[in-house]
Design an enzyme around this catalytic site. Structure first.
Site, PDB file in Angstrom:
ATOM      1  N   CYS A 151      -3.360  -0.691  -3.444  1.00  0.00           N
ATOM      2  CA  CYS A 151      -4.104  -0.096  -2.334  1.00  0.00           C
ATOM      3  C   CYS A 151      -3.491   1.225  -1.886  1.00  0.00           C
ATOM      4  O   CYS A 151      -2.296   1.452  -2.080  1.00  0.00           O
ATOM      5  CB  CYS A 151      -4.187  -1.077  -1.168  1.00  0.00           C
ATOM      6  N   CYS A 171       0.821  -1.208   0.000  1.00  0.00           N
ATOM      7  CA  CYS A 171       0.000   0.000   0.000  1.00  0.00           C
ATOM      8  C   CYS A 171       0.858   1.262   0.000  1.00  0.00           C
ATOM      9  O   CYS A 171       1.871   1.334   0.692  1.00  0.00           O
ATOM     10  CB  CYS A 171      -0.916  -0.004   1.222  1.00  0.00           C
TER      11      CYS A 171
END
Ligand code: APR
Length: 253
Positions: free
Chosen positions: A159, A78
């Site tokens: 993400c 992420c």
């Protein structure tokens, strides 16, 4: 006798070359220093090989690599994921020097197969590295199908804040037929991806900027809810940033 010797030598060198591909695969796989260790590279090789071995090299569908992706799944990184299009050398030079972004080629599968060519043949259990169809020669070739499947999986794991380096020296930095445009952008899911930042890498006298029409097409393809930003960044600024370890990545653009 001479014929037999030549045939044997040829056979040996051929089988040697094919073993060479497997050896490269295993060596790269084992040499990959990802976050989680303990990959079973023999198992990953088997999952890889089953996708194309014994197949017509123009009939390898993208889904043939599903078992491979299952054997070596992408770990979400992420806020660190870096996508690119038409900036291959530049982006990898950057990620190599500054350890803050992860491209597909910095993941186990991307790292292992980067720059390689392979295919199978009907009725053979071998991997060939020559005589394989080129990227555009036939649509369903083993190399192209792999990169489509891998890109799809990589983008699906995206993400947080996602970055894409596009080329500001060409007329259409966003090409809807590129892998980035046709696969990855479509796969970003607003439940996991918060923002997409396009870094448009420009020369000193830019031909393109963030108002480029092709970037409107990119925004249209994005899942509603993903915040889009674009920054024109001179190549020299990124180069300077990557050459200075004291400059944090956040200050590169
Ligand atoms: N012919 C030959 N090779 C091609 C072709 C083609 N027509 N199209 C793509 N490739 C291969 C080449 O290896 C090329 O260098 O893909 C590479 C990248 O092509 P680009 O058009 O520059 O970029 P794009 O198609 O958008 O793919 C890059 O996909 O691999 C993922 O995550 C990665 O975000 C990145 C994106």
């Amino acid at each position: 006798l001479i014929v037999i010797v030549i045939a044997l030598a040829l056979g040996l060198s051929l089988s040697h070359r094919n073993e060479g591909f497997k050896a490269t695969f295993i060596a790269r796989c084992e040499g990959f220093h990802g976050k989680s260790k303990g990959y079973d590279c023999q198992k990953i090789w088997s999952a890889f090989e089953q996708a194309y071995v014994g197949q017509d090299p123009c009939k390898v569908p993208v889904e043939a690599y599903d078992p491979l992706i299952a054997a070596a799944p992408f770990e979400p990184a992420c806020n660190r994921m870096m996508f690119w299009s038409k900036t291959q050398d530049f982006v990898h030079d950057f990620t190599e020097k500054k350890d803050c972004f992860v491209t597909l080629e910095d993941t186990l599968l991307g790292f292992t197969l980067d720059g390689l060519t392979w295919c199978g043949k009907e009725g053979s259990s071998e991997t060939f590295t020559t005589g394989c169809p080129g990227w555009s020669q036939c649509e369903k070739n083993p190399v192209r199908s792999f990169w489509i499947r891998a890109s799809d999986g990589f983008a699906a794991s995206a993400c947080g804040d996602v970055t894409a380096m596009l080329n500001g020296s060409i007329d259409t930095p966003f090409s809807p037929t590129s892998i980035f445009g046709s696969i990855e952008v479509k796969r970003f899911n607003s439940t996991t991806v918060k923002t997409l930042t396009v870094v448009l890498v420009t020369q000193e006298s830019p031909t393109t900027n963030c108002t480029n029409a092709s970037l409107k097409d990119l925004q249209k393809e994005l899942d509603q809810g993903i915040k889009y930003t674009c920054k024109d960044v001179p190549e020299s600024k990124i180069n300077e940033c990557s050459s200075r370890p004291d400059v944090p990545c956040g200050a590169c653009w």
